[in-house]
Scaffold this motif. Structure first.
Motif, PDB file in Angstrom:
ATOM      1  N   ASP A  24     -14.527  25.186  11.121  1.00 25.72           N
ATOM      2  CA  ASP A  24     -15.977  25.201  11.331  1.00 25.72           C
ATOM      3  C   ASP A  24     -16.338  24.622  12.691  1.00 25.72           C
ATOM      4  O   ASP A  24     -15.859  23.545  13.059  1.00 25.72           O
ATOM      5  CB  ASP A  24     -16.657  24.372  10.223  1.00 25.72           C
ATOM      6  CG  ASP A  24     -18.136  24.688  10.084  1.00 25.72           C
ATOM      7  OD1 ASP A  24     -18.655  25.532  10.834  1.00 25.72           O
ATOM      8  OD2 ASP A  24     -18.771  24.084   9.199  1.00 25.72           O
ATOM      9  N   VAL A  27     -18.395  32.913   7.500  1.00 21.44           N
ATOM     10  CA  VAL A  27     -19.622  32.272   7.009  1.00 21.44           C
ATOM     11  C   VAL A  27     -20.709  32.350   8.076  1.00 21.44           C
ATOM     12  O   VAL A  27     -20.480  31.989   9.227  1.00 21.44           O
ATOM     13  CB  VAL A  27     -19.388  30.772   6.692  1.00 21.44           C
ATOM     14  CG1 VAL A  27     -20.614  30.167   6.011  1.00 21.44           C
ATOM     15  CG2 VAL A  27     -18.153  30.574   5.852  1.00 21.44           C
ATOM     16  N   VAL A  28     -21.880  32.806   7.652  1.00 18.87           N
ATOM     17  CA  VAL A  28     -23.012  32.861   8.586  1.00 18.87           C
ATOM     18  C   VAL A  28     -24.204  32.154   7.961  1.00 18.87           C
ATOM     19  O   VAL A  28     -24.514  32.365   6.778  1.00 18.87           O
ATOM     20  CB  VAL A  28     -23.363  34.321   8.928  1.00 18.87           C
ATOM     21  CG1 VAL A  28     -24.542  34.370   9.877  1.00 18.87           C
ATOM     22  CG2 VAL A  28     -22.167  35.003   9.579  1.00 18.87           C
ATOM     23  N   GLY A  29     -24.837  31.290   8.745  1.00 13.88           N
ATOM     24  CA  GLY A  29     -25.997  30.545   8.249  1.00 13.88           C
ATOM     25  C   GLY A  29     -27.195  30.716   9.149  1.00 13.88           C
ATOM     26  O   GLY A  29     -28.018  31.618   8.985  1.00 13.88           O
ATOM     27  N   ASN A  30     -27.237  29.860  10.172  1.00 15.53           N
ATOM     28  CA  ASN A  30     -28.358  29.751  11.102  1.00 15.53           C
ATOM     29  C   ASN A  30     -29.012  31.057  11.531  1.00 15.53           C
ATOM     30  O   ASN A  30     -30.213  31.224  11.419  1.00 15.53           O
ATOM     31  CB  ASN A  30     -27.804  29.082  12.368  1.00 15.53           C
ATOM     32  CG  ASN A  30     -28.584  27.850  12.696  1.00 15.53           C
ATOM     33  OD1 ASN A  30     -28.986  27.110  11.801  1.00 15.53           O
ATOM     34  ND2 ASN A  30     -28.816  27.642  13.960  1.00 15.53           N
ATOM     35  N   GLY A  45     -19.478  24.082  13.153  1.00 14.35           N
ATOM     36  CA  GLY A  45     -20.729  23.417  12.791  1.00 14.35           C
ATOM     37  C   GLY A  45     -21.901  24.367  12.957  1.00 14.35           C
ATOM     38  O   GLY A  45     -21.875  25.277  13.793  1.00 14.35           O
ATOM     39  N   SER A  46     -22.916  24.130  12.136  1.00 17.49           N
ATOM     40  CA  SER A  46     -24.059  25.028  12.144  1.00 17.49           C
ATOM     41  C   SER A  46     -24.772  24.982  13.487  1.00 17.49           C
ATOM     42  O   SER A  46     -25.018  23.913  14.032  1.00 17.49           O
ATOM     43  CB  SER A  46     -25.018  24.643  11.025  1.00 17.49           C
ATOM     44  OG  SER A  46     -25.735  25.766  10.636  1.00 17.49           O
ATOM     45  N   GLY A  47     -25.070  26.170  14.017  1.00 17.46           N
ATOM     46  CA  GLY A  47     -25.795  26.252  15.280  1.00 17.46           C
ATOM     47  C   GLY A  47     -24.923  26.004  16.499  1.00 17.46           C
ATOM     48  O   GLY A  47     -25.448  25.806  17.602  1.00 17.46           O
ATOM     49  N   ALA A  48     -23.608  26.041  16.329  1.00 18.58           N
ATOM     50  CA  ALA A  48     -22.710  25.857  17.488  1.00 18.58           C
ATOM     51  C   ALA A  48     -22.952  26.963  18.516  1.00 18.58           C
ATOM     52  O   ALA A  48     -23.379  28.064  18.164  1.00 18.58           O
ATOM     53  CB  ALA A  48     -21.253  25.891  17.016  1.00 18.58           C
ATOM     54  N   TYR A 106     -10.952  25.504   6.047  1.00 19.39           N
ATOM     55  CA  TYR A 106     -12.254  25.898   6.604  1.00 19.39           C
ATOM     56  C   TYR A 106     -12.285  25.473   8.066  1.00 19.39           C
ATOM     57  O   TYR A 106     -12.250  24.294   8.378  1.00 19.39           O
ATOM     58  CB  TYR A 106     -13.362  25.190   5.815  1.00 19.39           C
ATOM     59  CG  TYR A 106     -14.777  25.723   6.007  1.00 19.39           C
ATOM     60  CD1 TYR A 106     -15.244  26.162   7.246  1.00 19.39           C
ATOM     61  CD2 TYR A 106     -15.658  25.766   4.935  1.00 19.39           C
ATOM     62  CE1 TYR A 106     -16.547  26.644   7.394  1.00 19.39           C
ATOM     63  CE2 TYR A 106     -16.966  26.240   5.075  1.00 19.39           C
ATOM     64  CZ  TYR A 106     -17.397  26.664   6.312  1.00 19.39           C
ATOM     65  OH  TYR A 106     -18.690  27.124   6.461  1.00 19.39           O
ATOM     66  N   PHE A 116     -21.347  23.563  -0.674  1.00 19.99           N
ATOM     67  CA  PHE A 116     -20.670  23.180   0.571  1.00 19.99           C
ATOM     68  C   PHE A 116     -21.282  21.815   0.931  1.00 19.99           C
ATOM     69  O   PHE A 116     -22.263  21.737   1.657  1.00 19.99           O
ATOM     70  CB  PHE A 116     -20.972  24.262   1.612  1.00 19.99           C
ATOM     71  CG  PHE A 116     -20.476  23.980   3.000  1.00 19.99           C
ATOM     72  CD1 PHE A 116     -19.178  23.577   3.234  1.00 19.99           C
ATOM     73  CD2 PHE A 116     -21.314  24.154   4.092  1.00 19.99           C
ATOM     74  CE1 PHE A 116     -18.729  23.335   4.531  1.00 19.99           C
ATOM     75  CE2 PHE A 116     -20.877  23.920   5.387  1.00 19.99           C
ATOM     76  CZ  PHE A 116     -19.578  23.502   5.599  1.00 19.99           C
ATOM     77  N   GLY A 150     -16.498  29.542  10.095  1.00 26.19           N
ATOM     78  CA  GLY A 150     -17.949  29.564  10.265  1.00 26.19           C
ATOM     79  C   GLY A 150     -18.376  28.746  11.469  1.00 26.19           C
ATOM     80  O   GLY A 150     -17.568  28.129  12.159  1.00 26.19           O
ATOM     81  N   GLY A 151     -19.674  28.778  11.716  1.00 26.81           N
ATOM     82  CA  GLY A 151     -20.254  28.017  12.827  1.00 26.81           C
ATOM     83  C   GLY A 151     -20.342  28.847  14.085  1.00 26.81           C
ATOM     84  O   GLY A 151     -19.319  29.272  14.623  1.00 26.81           O
ATOM     85  N   GLY A 152     -21.570  29.130  14.527  1.00 25.44           N
ATOM     86  CA  GLY A 152     -21.767  29.814  15.807  1.00 25.44           C
ATOM     87  C   GLY A 152     -21.537  31.312  15.782  1.00 25.44           C
ATOM     88  O   GLY A 152     -21.398  31.921  16.843  1.00 25.44           O
ATOM     89  N   ILE A 153     -21.505  31.914  14.599  1.00 25.96           N
ATOM     90  CA  ILE A 153     -21.359  33.382  14.546  1.00 25.96           C
ATOM     91  C   ILE A 153     -22.776  33.975  14.588  1.00 25.96           C
ATOM     92  O   ILE A 153     -23.552  33.820  13.648  1.00 25.96           O
ATOM     93  CB  ILE A 153     -20.552  33.805  13.300  1.00 25.96           C
ATOM     94  CG1 ILE A 153     -19.132  33.261  13.445  1.00 25.96           C
ATOM     95  CG2 ILE A 153     -20.564  35.335  13.128  1.00 25.96           C
ATOM     96  CD1 ILE A 153     -18.275  33.362  12.218  1.00 25.96           C
ATOM     97  N   LEU A 169     -24.412  31.008   4.244  1.00 24.69           N
ATOM     98  CA  LEU A 169     -24.702  29.584   4.007  1.00 24.69           C
ATOM     99  C   LEU A 169     -26.207  29.390   3.943  1.00 24.69           C
ATOM    100  O   LEU A 169     -26.936  29.758   4.872  1.00 24.69           O
ATOM    101  CB  LEU A 169     -24.113  28.727   5.134  1.00 24.69           C
ATOM    102  CG  LEU A 169     -24.498  27.241   5.073  1.00 24.69           C
ATOM    103  CD1 LEU A 169     -23.940  26.566   3.823  1.00 24.69           C
ATOM    104  CD2 LEU A 169     -24.021  26.504   6.317  1.00 24.69           C
TER     105      LEU A 169
HETATM  106  C1  1GP Z   1     -21.776  25.801   9.270  1.00 25.87           C
HETATM  107  O1  1GP Z   1     -20.095  27.427   8.981  1.00 25.87           O
HETATM  108  C2  1GP Z   1     -21.435  27.177   8.810  1.00 25.87           C
HETATM  109  O2  1GP Z   1     -21.070  24.825   8.611  1.00 25.87           O
HETATM  110  C3  1GP Z   1     -22.374  28.231   9.367  1.00 25.87           C
HETATM  111  O3  1GP Z   1     -22.713  28.019  10.725  1.00 25.87           O
HETATM  112  O4  1GP Z   1     -25.208  28.153  10.770  1.00 25.87           O
HETATM  113  O5  1GP Z   1     -23.872  28.445  12.880  1.00 25.87           O
HETATM  114  O6  1GP Z   1     -23.883  30.208  11.136  1.00 25.87           O
HETATM  115  P1  1GP Z   1     -23.977  28.760  11.419  1.00 25.87           P
END
Ligand code: 1GP
Length: 232
Positions: free
Chosen positions: A158, A207-210, A160-163, A156, A61, A186-189, A5
């Motif tokens: 999630d 999904v990986v973002g942060n 949330g980003s940065g969980a 999906y 997204f 996704g979220g918090g991985i 992400l």
């Molecule tokens: C957030 O799933 C995504 O909507 C990605 O989350 O930024 O925590 O990896 P992270």
């Protein structure tokens, strides 16, 4: 599969170069672009910057209709089915319907389920919705099932980003057990072990973002975990 992400507000030219020229970039299956709160204009610049550099599938997204950009390949047409905010269940979709039709984007109807990841994230704050508790797999499974019964092609999960935490393996497995469509998680991985646990529980796409924003080495570790999962 693995999706990265990309937050358009944190993606200047040099960050995009670092991602695309990373030795493991080819092992990423999808690029997701967007977020709950994106500064006007940055979405377009980011998508143009990515398109210039790669042919990898670029999927929006979206956090709001102003993130629709016809230069991407597809869009997750999200309906926030864990919440009871009518605007995010159908309102924004009505506002965007003609724009989406004209855009030519592939529309991927997605049941978006917010799961409690241990802290208030931007998405829960902005959406004004209460996430499903991470220790209530039954609620998540019934919600996902209802989404697919309504015709949603993807689910999906999630945090949330940065969980602080990702969706629990129990919750992912319960959802997976009820439905036949692909499940995105996704979220918090934040570690390769987290990703491994999520794939093992049945996620089709992680999904990986942060974490990748601050630690490019992490991509190598993730790819290694993905390979081990695929081979093992
Ligand atoms: C957030 O799933 C995504 O909507 C990605 O989350 O930024 O925590 O990896 P992270």
């Amino acid at each position: 599969m693995l999706a990265v992400l990309i937050d358009p507000d944190k993606s200047d030219e040099s960050r995009l170069d670092n991602l695309v020229f990373h030795p493991d970039f080819n092992q990423i299956d999808f690029l997701f672009v967007g977020g709950s709160l994106v500064t006007d204009g940055n979405m377009k610049t980011c998508i143009a910057g990515l398109k210039k550099r790669t042919d990898k599938p670029l999927i929006i997204f979206p956090g709001s209709p102003n993130q629709i950009d016809e230069n991407a390949d597809a869009i997750l047409l999200l309906s926030l089915i864990s919440g009871r905010n009518p605007d995010l269940l159908i309102g924004r979709h009505v506002e965007s319907a003609y724009k989406l039709k004209r855009s030519g984007l592939e529309l991927l109807s997605t049941g978006y389920i917010l799961v409690d990841g241990g802290r208030t994230t931007t998405v829960s704050y902005i959406s004004g919705t209460t996430p499903i508790p991470n220790d209530k797999p039954g609620i998540a499974a019934a919600t996902a099932l209802a989404g697919t019964q309504l015709g949603q092609q993807l689910i999906y999960l999630d945090c949330g980003s940065g969980a602080s935490n990702h969706a629990s393996p129990k919750l992912i497995a319960a959802v997976k057990n009820e439905i036949d469509v692909p499940v995105i998680v996704g979220g918090g991985i934040k570690t390769a072990k987290d990703a491994q646990r999520v794939w093992d529980a049945g996620a089709d796409i992680v999904v990986v973002g942060n974490k990748l924003e601050d630690d490019p080495v992490f991509l190598g570790e993730l790819v290694e975990a993905k390979m081990a999962f695929v081979e093992g």
